[in-house]
Design an enzyme around this catalytic site. Structure first.
Site, PDB file in Angstrom:
ATOM      1  N   LYS A 164       0.830  -1.216   0.000  1.00 31.88           N
ATOM      2  CA  LYS A 164       0.000   0.000   0.000  1.00 31.88           C
ATOM      3  C   LYS A 164       0.867   1.270   0.000  1.00 31.88           C
ATOM      4  O   LYS A 164       0.645   2.182  -0.794  1.00 31.88           O
ATOM      5  CB  LYS A 164      -0.930   0.005   1.226  1.00 31.88           C
ATOM      6  CG  LYS A 164      -1.884  -1.165   1.286  1.00 31.88           C
ATOM      7  CD  LYS A 164      -2.839  -1.064   2.461  1.00 31.88           C
ATOM      8  CE  LYS A 164      -2.119  -1.114   3.808  1.00 31.88           C
ATOM      9  NZ  LYS A 164      -1.450  -2.419   4.030  1.00 31.88           N
ATOM     10  N   ASP A 182      -0.932   4.395   6.756  1.00 33.18           N
ATOM     11  CA  ASP A 182      -1.018   3.434   7.855  1.00 33.18           C
ATOM     12  C   ASP A 182      -2.336   3.525   8.619  1.00 33.18           C
ATOM     13  O   ASP A 182      -3.076   2.557   8.719  1.00 33.18           O
ATOM     14  CB  ASP A 182       0.161   3.588   8.824  1.00 33.18           C
ATOM     15  CG  ASP A 182       0.227   2.435   9.799  1.00 33.18           C
ATOM     16  OD1 ASP A 182       0.139   1.276   9.353  1.00 33.18           O
ATOM     17  OD2 ASP A 182       0.333   2.677  11.006  1.00 33.18           O
ATOM     18  N   ARG A 248     -13.140  -9.248 -14.640  1.00 34.31           N
ATOM     19  CA  ARG A 248     -12.426  -8.757 -15.826  1.00 34.31           C
ATOM     20  C   ARG A 248     -13.237  -7.731 -16.612  1.00 34.31           C
ATOM     21  O   ARG A 248     -12.693  -7.058 -17.480  1.00 34.31           O
ATOM     22  CB  ARG A 248     -12.059  -9.937 -16.738  1.00 34.31           C
ATOM     23  CG  ARG A 248     -11.164 -10.960 -16.040  1.00 34.31           C
ATOM     24  CD  ARG A 248     -10.737 -12.062 -16.979  1.00 34.31           C
ATOM     25  NE  ARG A 248      -9.922 -11.559 -18.086  1.00 34.31           N
ATOM     26  CZ  ARG A 248      -9.374 -12.350 -19.010  1.00 34.31           C
ATOM     27  NH1 ARG A 248      -9.561 -13.665 -18.950  1.00 34.31           N
ATOM     28  NH2 ARG A 248      -8.651 -11.840 -19.976  1.00 34.31           N
TER      29      ARG A 248
END
Length: 314
Positions: A164, A182, A248
């Protein structure tokens, strides 16, 4: 994490709006504002106190004060006494209007904070409600990274070590902005909007494994950070699983519920060779298009249906 209720000191509100202090109660520094709603006590001046909420800041504008000017000191004193005795957080006089001696007498008698502003009543009410909605909004803290990408607030979530913070750094290099790393403090400022920010102690810092903590503002400049941002899209990062079926086409909209609000979301698998920052950029632009009424997946499906219909006809 459990949702908590918050308040804001009256003194902070007074300083923020630069109110003129006409009288400050003895417990002025300890008064907490717990309601984002405000009240114009027109009905209370004629004695109607049913459904009166004493937790609200009271605002006296031109209408209320002009009405009071029709009466003498004794009548005004009687009309205002119950209001000053109701233990409201504060009474604000707008438009810089002059007030009678009865207000000063009542403020002193009932130890009620009385302030004044040059702002018009409507403008003050709008600004004050918006400010209080943010300051005392219900909030929770979630593990994740919040960035602004092309004007969209993107909350990146996932397990520790999934990448991340690394994705956020790549986005910063590409000209986007960091809000929180965080820990993301999320406030519900309305029935439709969540706003995210960083806890003050870690604001503008990012932790990168192998490097340590870096100060984004110092390395990338002041333009690379932002204090708050609405949350428009949630992206869940997860390690790529062989054999797992991933969406998809994007025909089915997914949502993540936070504090009772459904936020559009998607799951992005992470593996070597995938540029997650670029994927997040595209997801941001695609989400913006959807909010503007264009859905690429639906457009592709419509084209296919038209082609199939044409082939059937011939």
């Amino acid at each position: 994490m459990s949702e908590m209720k918050f308040s804001i000191p009256l003194s902070k509100v007074v300083d923020e709006f630069q109110f003129e202090k006409l009288y400050c109660s003895r417990d002025y520094e300890d008064i907490e504002i717990t309601s984002a709603d405000v009240n114009r006590p027109g009905l209370q001046l004629i004695g109607f106190y049913d459904y009166f909420d004493s937790n609200r800041i009271q605002i006296l504008g031109k209408v209320e004060l002009t009405y009071l000017d029709q009466f003498g000191y004794e009548e005004r004193y009687k009309m205002l006494e119950k209001l000053f005795h109701s233990d409201v957080p504060a009474i604000i006089v707008t438009r810089g209007m002059q007030i009678g001696p009865e207000m000063f007498d009542l403020a002193e008698k009932y130890d009620m904070t009385l302030v004044r502003t040059e702002e018009s009543t409507s403008n003050l009410m709008s600004a004050l409600i918006s400010y209080l909605n943010v300051q005392i909004a219900p909030r929770i803290t979630r593990h994740g990274v919040l960035v602004e990408v092309y004007g969209e607030g993107i909350l990146i979530m996932g397990e520790s070590g999934v990448g991340k913070s690394e994705a956020a750094i790549e986005l910063l290099k590409r000209g986007h902005r960091l809000v929180a790393d965080d820990a993301v403090e999320i406030k519900r400022v309305s029935n439709r909007t969540l706003v995210g920010s960083s806890p003050e102690i870690i604001r503008h810092f990012v932790e990168l494994r192998g490097i340590g903590v870096i100060d984004v503002k110092e390395i990338f400049g002041i333009g690379a950070v932002k204090d708050t941002e609405s949350i428009d899209l949630i992206i869940h990062l997860e390690p790529w699983e062989e054999g797992k079926q991933y969406d998809r086409l994007g025909m089915v909209d997914e949502y993540t519920n936070i504090m009772g609000i459904n936020i559009p979301s998607m799951t992005v698998p992470v593996k070597i060779g995938r540029n997650i920052a670029v994927i997040i950029e595209v997801a941001s632009m695609n989400n913006r298009q959807k909010r503007m009424g264009y859905n690429a997946a639906i457009e592709l499906n419509n084209r296919l249906m038209r082609r199939m219909q044409e082939e059937t006809e011939f």
